[in-house]
Design an enzyme around this catalytic site. Structure first.
Site, mmCIF file in Angstrom:
data_model
loop_
_atom_site.group_PDB
_atom_site.id
_atom_site.type_symbol
_atom_site.label_atom_id
_atom_site.label_comp_id
_atom_site.label_asym_id
_atom_site.label_seq_id
_atom_site.Cartn_x
_atom_site.Cartn_y
_atom_site.Cartn_z
ATOM 1 N N TYR A 1 -9.481 -2.720 0.957
ATOM 2 C CA TYR A 1 -8.570 -3.698 1.554
ATOM 3 C C TYR A 1 -7.212 -3.602 0.866
ATOM 4 O O TYR A 1 -7.143 -3.681 -0.363
ATOM 5 C CB TYR A 1 -9.130 -5.119 1.386
ATOM 6 C CG TYR A 1 -8.250 -6.182 2.002
ATOM 7 C CD1 TYR A 1 -8.078 -6.248 3.384
ATOM 8 C CD2 TYR A 1 -7.577 -7.104 1.216
ATOM 9 C CE1 TYR A 1 -7.257 -7.215 3.965
ATOM 10 C CE2 TYR A 1 -6.755 -8.083 1.787
ATOM 11 C CZ TYR A 1 -6.602 -8.128 3.158
ATOM 12 O OH TYR A 1 -5.787 -9.078 3.725
ATOM 13 N N ASP B 1 -3.267 0.711 -5.552
ATOM 14 C CA ASP B 1 -3.200 -0.704 -5.222
ATOM 15 C C ASP B 1 -3.791 -1.464 -6.409
ATOM 16 O O ASP B 1 -5.007 -1.514 -6.591
ATOM 17 C CB ASP B 1 -3.988 -0.960 -3.928
ATOM 18 C CG ASP B 1 -4.069 -2.436 -3.574
ATOM 19 O OD1 ASP B 1 -3.662 -3.278 -4.404
ATOM 20 O OD2 ASP B 1 -4.548 -2.751 -2.469
ATOM 21 N N LYS C 1 -1.106 -11.061 -7.098
ATOM 22 C CA LYS C 1 -2.056 -11.988 -7.746
ATOM 23 C C LYS C 1 -1.619 -12.427 -9.148
ATOM 24 O O LYS C 1 -0.764 -13.293 -9.281
ATOM 25 C CB LYS C 1 -3.460 -11.376 -7.745
ATOM 26 C CG LYS C 1 -3.906 -11.046 -6.296
ATOM 27 C CD LYS C 1 -5.371 -11.125 -6.070
ATOM 28 C CE LYS C 1 -5.791 -10.577 -4.729
ATOM 29 N NZ LYS C 1 -6.346 -11.534 -3.799
HETATM 30 C C1 LIG Z 1 -6.864 -4.852 -3.399
HETATM 31 C C2 LIG Z 1 -5.978 -5.777 -2.620
HETATM 32 N N1 LIG Z 1 -4.813 -5.329 -2.158
HETATM 33 C C3 LIG Z 1 -3.982 -6.111 -1.466
HETATM 34 C C4 LIG Z 1 -4.293 -7.417 -1.195
HETATM 35 C C5 LIG Z 1 -3.345 -8.274 -0.389
HETATM 36 O O1 LIG Z 1 -2.738 -9.222 -1.193
HETATM 37 P P1 LIG Z 1 -2.186 -10.586 -0.554
HETATM 38 O O2 LIG Z 1 -3.371 -11.382 -0.115
HETATM 39 O O3 LIG Z 1 -1.401 -11.212 -1.664
HETATM 40 O O4 LIG Z 1 -1.312 -10.218 0.586
HETATM 41 C C6 LIG Z 1 -5.495 -7.944 -1.657
HETATM 42 C C7 LIG Z 1 -5.854 -9.347 -1.390
HETATM 43 O O5 LIG Z 1 -6.915 -9.817 -1.688
HETATM 44 C C8 LIG Z 1 -6.382 -7.100 -2.376
HETATM 45 O O6 LIG Z 1 -7.565 -7.537 -2.812
#
Ligand SMILES: Cc1ncc(COP(=O)(O)O)c(C=O)c1O
Length: 430
Positions: free
Chosen positions: A140, A237, A265
């Site tokens: 994700y 990521d 986060k």
């Molecule tokens: C690995 C990862 N990347 C990107 C995101 C997206 O972040 P946001 O919810 O702040 O848009 C998340 C969200 O949980 C995530 O777990």
């Protein structure tokens, strides 16, 4: 007569689809509205206390309403919150990111992890002048079209790699053609896909520990090599792992340095703030003074580098720099993981417990989990039932994703949680 909380839940369902702010919602009859959070606890509007393992989906690594964050935010609030122009906390936070993260020569802020991944891929496309991106099945990277593919393609995906299955309605059909999906931890298959598309491939994006699935030894190094050989940008990521598993994030933990990294986060300390970090030449592609040049990659947003969010992030990272913070986060994660393993084993339930640093989860399967498809062998109904029963007993979890731990959780919190999990597993809940 409905209680205050029941009334709020009813009103939430009226005003908000599904009565959910994102994708999280408790089972019917268990819904609640949070009144406040303090340390490792949240309290609902009916006065019920929960040990919180959701932690706002991850940012609250110090726990809720940490005094240092509250003080920093309060001080900044009195000076104003959003300016669009440069502000001091944002500059200090950018410097801290640079000092902490190996790949970060320069950084640029945005407001969410999704945006950070989106902009990272735009920069990669601008740098390579290619269109395609490769992501891993089950990973994700946020809510935007290009990566909301192959994240939860179902138990038995019909599509074969590298075909991308959209995870949502409303994604234009033509976006699919630019997204390649590979099996996580399968370097050979990934190499074949990269080779077949190397003239069109701009980026490989990977969460180094993909939704708690460990990278096999050599996998990240292999991606680094593949990307380098094909002139492709490697994007880590680190929205989840950044500043959580080590000060320098996953790249410090695994010793593999990407071209671009995305943060969110923890970086925002519970406020909307995220960042893209990379080498100076890559980051210069989004230098607004280069607007009009062919390789200029637009990156802007009203709240980028918001001063309150930057102050919260700065206070959070400063707390995490104190001696012993990361050791404690690792120790508490390990306590939870080994406790869950023992709980399952004492209850005679086949389970895999995954995670690194202050993250853990339990999957009910005898199959070792190495990628999305092996993770899908789990008994999801049992996991949901466990979450429901834990919630009744005052443990807030989101077992669909992971258990997040903070510096505010005590060993006693973990032991109580693990003890309850053991009782519930022995009761063979469904
Ligand atoms: C690995 C990862 N990347 C990107 C995101 C997206 O972040 P946001 O919810 O702040 O848009 C998340 C969200 O949980 C995530 O777990």
């Amino acid at each position: 007569m409905a209680s205050v909380q029941e009334d709020f839940v009813r009103r939430a369902h009226d005003a908000i689809p599904g009565g959910s702010l994102g994708t999280y919602f408790p089972a019917d009859g268990q819904e609640f509205v949070i009144a406040r959070g303090e340390g490792a606890r949240v309290f609902d509007t009916a006065g019920k206390e929960y040990i919180d393992y959701v932690l706002g989906s991850g940012p609250m690594v110090l726990g809720h309403a940490h005094p240092a964050v509250v003080a920093a935010v309060t001080a900044q609030l009195q000076r104003g919150s959003s300016f669009y122009a440069l502000n001091e906390p944002a500059v200090l936070l950018a410097e801290k990111l640079r000092e902490s993260v190996p790949c970060a020569e320069q950084v640029k802020f945005c407001s969410s992890g999704s945006e950070a991944c989106f902009f990272a891929l735009r920069i990669a496309r601008a740098a390579t002048r290619r269109n395609k991106i490769l992501k891993f099945e089950g990973a994700y990277h946020g809510h935007f079209d290009a990566t909301l593919m192959g994240t939860w393609p179902g138990k038995l995906p019909n599509e074969t790699y590298p075909a991308a299955t959209p995870d949502s309605a409303g994604i234009p059909q033509n976006v699919r053609g630019d997204v390649l999906v590979a099996p996580f931890n399968d370097l050979e298959r990934t190499a074949e896909i990269v080779k077949a598309h190397k003239d069109d491939l701009a980026a490989i994006i990977v969460e180094p520990q993909s939704r708690l699935v460990d990278p096999k030894p050599g996998f990240l190094e292999g991606l680094r090599r593949l990307a380098h050989e094909a002139g492709v940008i490697l994007v880590f990521d680190e929205v989840v792992m950044g500043f959580r598993v080590a000060r320098g994030g996953a790249q410090e933990l695994y010793g593999v340095i990407p071209d671009i990294a995305c943060f969110g986060k923890v970086l925002g300390g519970g406020y909307p703030l995220a960042a893209v970090a990379a080498s100076r030449p890559l980051m210069q592609l989004c230098n607004p003074r280069h607007k009009g040049q062919a390789d200029y990659a637009y990156m802007s947003g009203t709240l980028n580098g918001n001063a309150v969010a930057a102050a919260a992030g700065l206070a959070t990272l400063t707390e995490l720099e104190k001696p012993g913070a990361y050791e404690r986060l690792r120790a508490i994660g390990e306590r939870m993981r080994s406790g869950l393993r023992q709980a399952a084993s004492r209850a005679g339930v086949a389970a895999q417990v995954l995670g690194v640093g202050p993250m853990a989860n339990i999957y009910f399967t005898a199959t070792p989990i190495t990628d999305y498809r092996t993770a899908e062998t789990q008994d999801a109904a049992r996991s949901r039932a466990l979450g429901r029963e834990l919630l009744k007993r005052g443990f807030l979890t989101h077992l669909v994703t992971k258990i997040y731990l903070s510096l505010a959780h005590s060993d006693a919190d973990i032991d109580r949680t693990v003890g309850t999990v053991e009782e519930l597993l022995k009761a063979d809940l469904r």
